[in-house]
Design a protein around this motif. Structure first.
Motif, PDB file in Angstrom:
ATOM      1  N   MET A 160       1.073  -1.076   0.243  1.00 20.92           N
ATOM      2  CA  MET A 160      -0.215  -0.019   0.237  1.00 20.92           C
ATOM      3  C   MET A 160       0.735   0.936   0.266  1.00 20.92           C
ATOM      4  O   MET A 160       2.001   1.088   0.176  1.00 20.92           O
ATOM      5  N   GLY A 161       0.327   2.200  -0.504  1.00 16.56           N
ATOM      6  CA  GLY A 161       1.595   3.729  -0.931  1.00 16.56           C
ATOM      7  C   GLY A 161       0.965   4.594   0.790  1.00 16.56           C
ATOM      8  O   GLY A 161       0.651   4.237   1.096  1.00 16.56           O
ATOM      9  N   ALA A 162       2.738   4.539   0.921  1.00  7.89           N
ATOM     10  CA  ALA A 162       2.506   4.996   2.514  1.00  7.89           C
ATOM     11  C   ALA A 162       2.390   6.593   2.198  1.00  7.89           C
ATOM     12  O   ALA A 162       2.358   7.686   2.583  1.00  7.89           O
ATOM     13  N   TRP A 163       3.163   7.375   1.013  1.00  8.33           N
ATOM     14  CA  TRP A 163       3.644   8.412   1.037  1.00  8.33           C
ATOM     15  C   TRP A 163       3.615   8.902  -0.828  1.00  8.33           C
ATOM     16  O   TRP A 163       4.478   7.308  -1.694  1.00  8.33           O
ATOM     17  N   THR A 164       3.333   9.638  -1.863  1.00  2.00           N
ATOM     18  CA  THR A 164       4.036  10.268  -2.950  1.00  2.00           C
ATOM     19  C   THR A 164       3.847  11.483  -3.260  1.00  2.00           C
ATOM     20  O   THR A 164       3.249  12.615  -2.649  1.00  2.00           O
ATOM     21  N   THR A 165       4.397  12.098  -3.685  1.00  5.41           N
ATOM     22  CA  THR A 165       5.111  12.848  -4.793  1.00  5.41           C
ATOM     23  C   THR A 165       4.559  13.156  -6.356  1.00  5.41           C
ATOM     24  O   THR A 165       4.752  12.594  -6.624  1.00  5.41           O
ATOM     25  N   SER A 166       3.976  14.174  -6.129  1.00  5.57           N
ATOM     26  CA  SER A 166       3.896  14.037  -8.388  1.00  5.57           C
ATOM     27  C   SER A 166       4.782  15.076  -8.460  1.00  5.57           C
ATOM     28  O   SER A 166       5.582  16.260  -8.134  1.00  5.57           O
ATOM     29  N   THR A 167       5.173  14.257  -9.370  1.00  5.30           N
ATOM     30  CA  THR A 167       7.048  14.760 -10.419  1.00  5.30           C
ATOM     31  C   THR A 167       7.253  15.536 -11.344  1.00  5.30           C
ATOM     32  O   THR A 167       6.043  15.362 -12.090  1.00  5.30           O
ATOM     33  N   ASP A 168       7.705  16.584 -11.964  1.00 10.95           N
ATOM     34  CA  ASP A 168       8.307  17.295 -13.522  1.00 10.95           C
ATOM     35  C   ASP A 168       9.458  17.340 -13.171  1.00 10.95           C
ATOM     36  O   ASP A 168       9.975  17.322 -12.160  1.00 10.95           O
ATOM     37  N   SER A 219      12.464   7.916  -9.409  1.00  8.41           N
ATOM     38  CA  SER A 219      12.204   8.210 -10.646  1.00  8.41           C
ATOM     39  C   SER A 219      13.134   9.157 -11.660  1.00  8.41           C
ATOM     40  O   SER A 219      13.387  10.075 -11.327  1.00  8.41           O
ATOM     41  N   ASN A 220      13.661   8.659 -12.738  1.00 14.03           N
ATOM     42  CA  ASN A 220      13.558   9.410 -13.930  1.00 14.03           C
ATOM     43  C   ASN A 220      12.991  10.014 -14.983  1.00 14.03           C
ATOM     44  O   ASN A 220      13.176   9.871 -16.039  1.00 14.03           O
ATOM     45  N   VAL A 221      12.011   9.828 -14.704  1.00 13.54           N
ATOM     46  CA  VAL A 221      10.235   9.808 -15.452  1.00 13.54           C
ATOM     47  C   VAL A 221      10.698  10.987 -16.124  1.00 13.54           C
ATOM     48  O   VAL A 221      10.937  11.008 -17.750  1.00 13.54           O
ATOM     49  N   PHE A 222      11.553  12.103 -16.021  1.00 14.59           N
ATOM     50  CA  PHE A 222      11.199  13.652 -16.657  1.00 14.59           C
ATOM     51  C   PHE A 222      12.818  13.904 -17.085  1.00 14.59           C
ATOM     52  O   PHE A 222      13.303  14.969 -17.740  1.00 14.59           O
ATOM     53  N   GLY A 223      13.859  12.848 -16.569  1.00 13.94           N
ATOM     54  CA  GLY A 223      15.267  12.982 -17.083  1.00 13.94           C
ATOM     55  C   GLY A 223      15.701  12.898 -18.552  1.00 13.94           C
ATOM     56  O   GLY A 223      15.258  12.229 -19.123  1.00 13.94           O
ATOM     57  N   THR A 224      17.430  13.743 -18.602  1.00  8.76           N
ATOM     58  CA  THR A 224      17.921  13.274 -19.820  1.00  8.76           C
ATOM     59  C   THR A 224      17.932  11.653 -20.595  1.00  8.76           C
ATOM     60  O   THR A 224      18.993  12.086 -21.719  1.00  8.76           O
ATOM     61  N   TRP A 241      11.922  18.494  -3.724  1.00  8.55           N
ATOM     62  CA  TRP A 241      12.158  17.087  -3.497  1.00  8.55           C
ATOM     63  C   TRP A 241      12.996  16.432  -4.799  1.00  8.55           C
ATOM     64  O   TRP A 241      12.405  16.691  -6.264  1.00  8.55           O
ATOM     65  N   TYR A 242      13.935  15.646  -5.075  1.00  9.54           N
ATOM     66  CA  TYR A 242      14.654  14.785  -5.843  1.00  9.54           C
ATOM     67  C   TYR A 242      14.245  13.448  -5.775  1.00  9.54           C
ATOM     68  O   TYR A 242      14.406  12.642  -5.007  1.00  9.54           O
ATOM     69  N   PHE A 243      13.778  13.098  -6.815  1.00  9.85           N
ATOM     70  CA  PHE A 243      13.810  11.574  -7.221  1.00  9.85           C
ATOM     71  C   PHE A 243      13.038  10.548  -6.667  1.00  9.85           C
ATOM     72  O   PHE A 243      12.390   9.594  -6.806  1.00  9.85           O
ATOM     73  N   LEU A 244      13.174  11.279  -5.695  1.00 10.13           N
ATOM     74  CA  LEU A 244      11.886  10.063  -4.619  1.00 10.13           C
ATOM     75  C   LEU A 244      10.473  10.411  -5.150  1.00 10.13           C
ATOM     76  O   LEU A 244      10.366  11.423  -4.915  1.00 10.13           O
ATOM     77  N   ASP A 245       9.921   9.908  -5.360  1.00 12.93           N
ATOM     78  CA  ASP A 245       8.676  10.198  -5.683  1.00 12.93           C
ATOM     79  C   ASP A 245       7.282   8.827  -5.187  1.00 12.93           C
ATOM     80  O   ASP A 245       6.397   9.435  -5.035  1.00 12.93           O
ATOM     81  N   ARG A 246       7.738   7.801  -4.653  1.00 14.24           N
ATOM     82  CA  ARG A 246       6.704   7.266  -3.820  1.00 14.24           C
ATOM     83  C   ARG A 246       7.473   6.060  -2.610  1.00 14.24           C
ATOM     84  O   ARG A 246       8.259   5.222  -2.469  1.00 14.24           O
ATOM     85  N   ILE A 247       6.725   6.150  -1.480  1.00 17.52           N
ATOM     86  CA  ILE A 247       7.081   4.567  -0.564  1.00 17.52           C
ATOM     87  C   ILE A 247       5.957   3.579   0.232  1.00 17.52           C
ATOM     88  O   ILE A 247       4.706   4.770   0.076  1.00 17.52           O
ATOM     89  N   ALA A 248       6.030   2.703  -0.101  1.00 20.99           N
ATOM     90  CA  ALA A 248       5.044   1.788   0.266  1.00 20.99           C
ATOM     91  C   ALA A 248       5.578   0.969   1.186  1.00 20.99           C
ATOM     92  O   ALA A 248       6.341   0.931   1.619  1.00 20.99           O
ATOM     93  N   VAL A 249       5.250   0.703   1.273  1.00 28.83           N
ATOM     94  CA  VAL A 249       4.580  -0.587   2.833  1.00 28.83           C
ATOM     95  C   VAL A 249       3.796  -1.948   2.924  1.00 28.83           C
ATOM     96  O   VAL A 249       3.049  -1.787   1.982  1.00 28.83           O
TER      97      VAL A 249
END
Length: 362
Positions: A1-9, A38-43, A148-156
């Motif tokens: 289950m998700g415990a924390w998230t942030t939306s990235t750009d 996450s490196n979703v928006f990386g080059t 915040w950098y790179f970290l976008d989710r924590i689950a337990v």
């Protein structure tokens, strides 16, 4: 289950040859904690040579004995290609709901194109050159940012079947108006409410807000339509999404009809229902007195709110507008709920939103 998230750009920052130390407050507790980088928006690919997670003592300092090595496929380092994200292995031990976790990432090389969250309303600590991830002291961290950098989710891992609720929105959800490190987003207050319900009904609360975000158009972050699947529907254990978005479309647009926005909401609802996820709509709060307010835009907001309340397209409705508007002049926020700019909410206003939520509707 998700415990924390942030939306990235993609965020503007210069990182490399140093350690990034971030503090996040988890909404759910359990064992088998996993992080997603996450490196979703990386080059270009990004290498994380050393990753640790511990419990915050104060600032960048970690409680003695809590800082643990994080591995990826049994290895201490991981290389994440551009456009991708990676989950860690489960971390031994348990974390407690409400804990302030400290995640430290050592980046051995300069990073081009950083995936992150612009307005964390939290202090991130940046080190002098070198790997300081395993250190529990704050001595090596001499710089700060509020991203915040790179970290976008924590689950337990948990036995609870209650799942999580995702708050999908813009700056009012992101936390605008609060002090740095205050943890007074409306979702923080909702998380606190959840601690008082029975464990079988206690949902994790995940914040997927981006300040300045719009439902229909990209600009400040990807549009709500384009990021809904990634940021809301793929969260581990998600059961319900609260959609509280659209005021930026109205305040920055020239809409004379609610049809484009209503169509956007319907698309989100269809996507969620296809995955058997409930969608609750929140009415848009007043913004009279803000620089972009006009009578024409107010008319669109009122008509759209009426559609949210009466269309029966959503599985439930949260009347945030009614909760925080001025009773005598409903086009504006009540003074006690206004942060001062006439759009964003005060601490009392954000708390009011959380206590407006009917938990059984989630």
């Amino acid at each position: 289950m998700g415990a924390w998230t942030t939306s990235t750009d993609r965020v503007v920052a210069a990182l490399g040859g140093q350690t990034v130390r971030m503090v996040v407050r988890v909404s759910a507790g359990g064992g088998g904690t996993r992080l997603r980088l996450s490196n979703v928006f990386g080059t270009a690919p990004v290498t994380f040579a050393d990753v640790h997670v511990g419990v915050q003592a104060y600032g960048a300092e970690i409680l003695t004995g809590t800082n643990r090595q994080v591995t990826f496929g049994g290895r201490k380092s991981v290389r994440v290609p551009a456009g991708r994200a990676v989950w860690s292995d489960p971390i031994p031990g348990r974390i407690v709901a409400g804990s302030a976790l400290v995640v430290s990432l050592y980046l051995p090389g300069t990073v081009s194109g950083i995936t992150g969250h612009e307005r964390a309303y939290a202090t991130t600590f940046l080190s002098d050159p070198g790997d300081h991830a395993a250190e529990e002291t704050a001595d090596g961290f001499t710089y700060t940012s509020t991203q915040w950098y790179f970290l976008d989710r924590i689950a337990v891992e948990t036995t609870s079947k209650a799942g999580s609720v995702v708050a999908f929105g813009d700056s009012i959800t992101d936390g605008a108006g609060q002090n740095t490190d205050a943890n007074r987003r409306w979702t923080d207050y909702l998380r606190q409410r959840m601690t008082r319900v029975s464990p079988s009904r206690r949902m994790a609360v995940l914040n997927a807000g981006i300040s300045g975000n719009r439902l229909l158009h990209s600009g400040v972050g990807p549009s709500g339509l384009s990021r809904f699947y990634r940021d809301a529907l793929t969260q581990p254990g998600v059961r319900t999404v609260v959609v509280f978005m659209g005021i930026n479309d109205i305040s920055r647009g020239e809409y004379t009809s609610i049809k484009p926005l209503a169509y956007g909401y319907k698309r989100l609802i269809r996507l969620a229902h296809a995955r058997k996820i409930k969608v609750v709509g929140a009415t848009l709060t007043p913004f009279y007195g803000f620089g972009t307010w006009t009578p024409e835009r107010e008319d669109v907001r009122l008509r759209l709110n009426q559609w949210i309340r009466t269309s029966k397209e959503f599985d439930g409705v949260l009347d945030f507008d009614k909760a925080v508007r001025d009773a005598e002049f409903p086009e504006q926020l009540a003074a006690s709920y206004d942060s001062g700019d006439h759009l964003h909410l005060s601490d009392a206003g954000r708390r009011k939103l959380a206590y407006t939520v009917n938990l059984s509707a989630l």
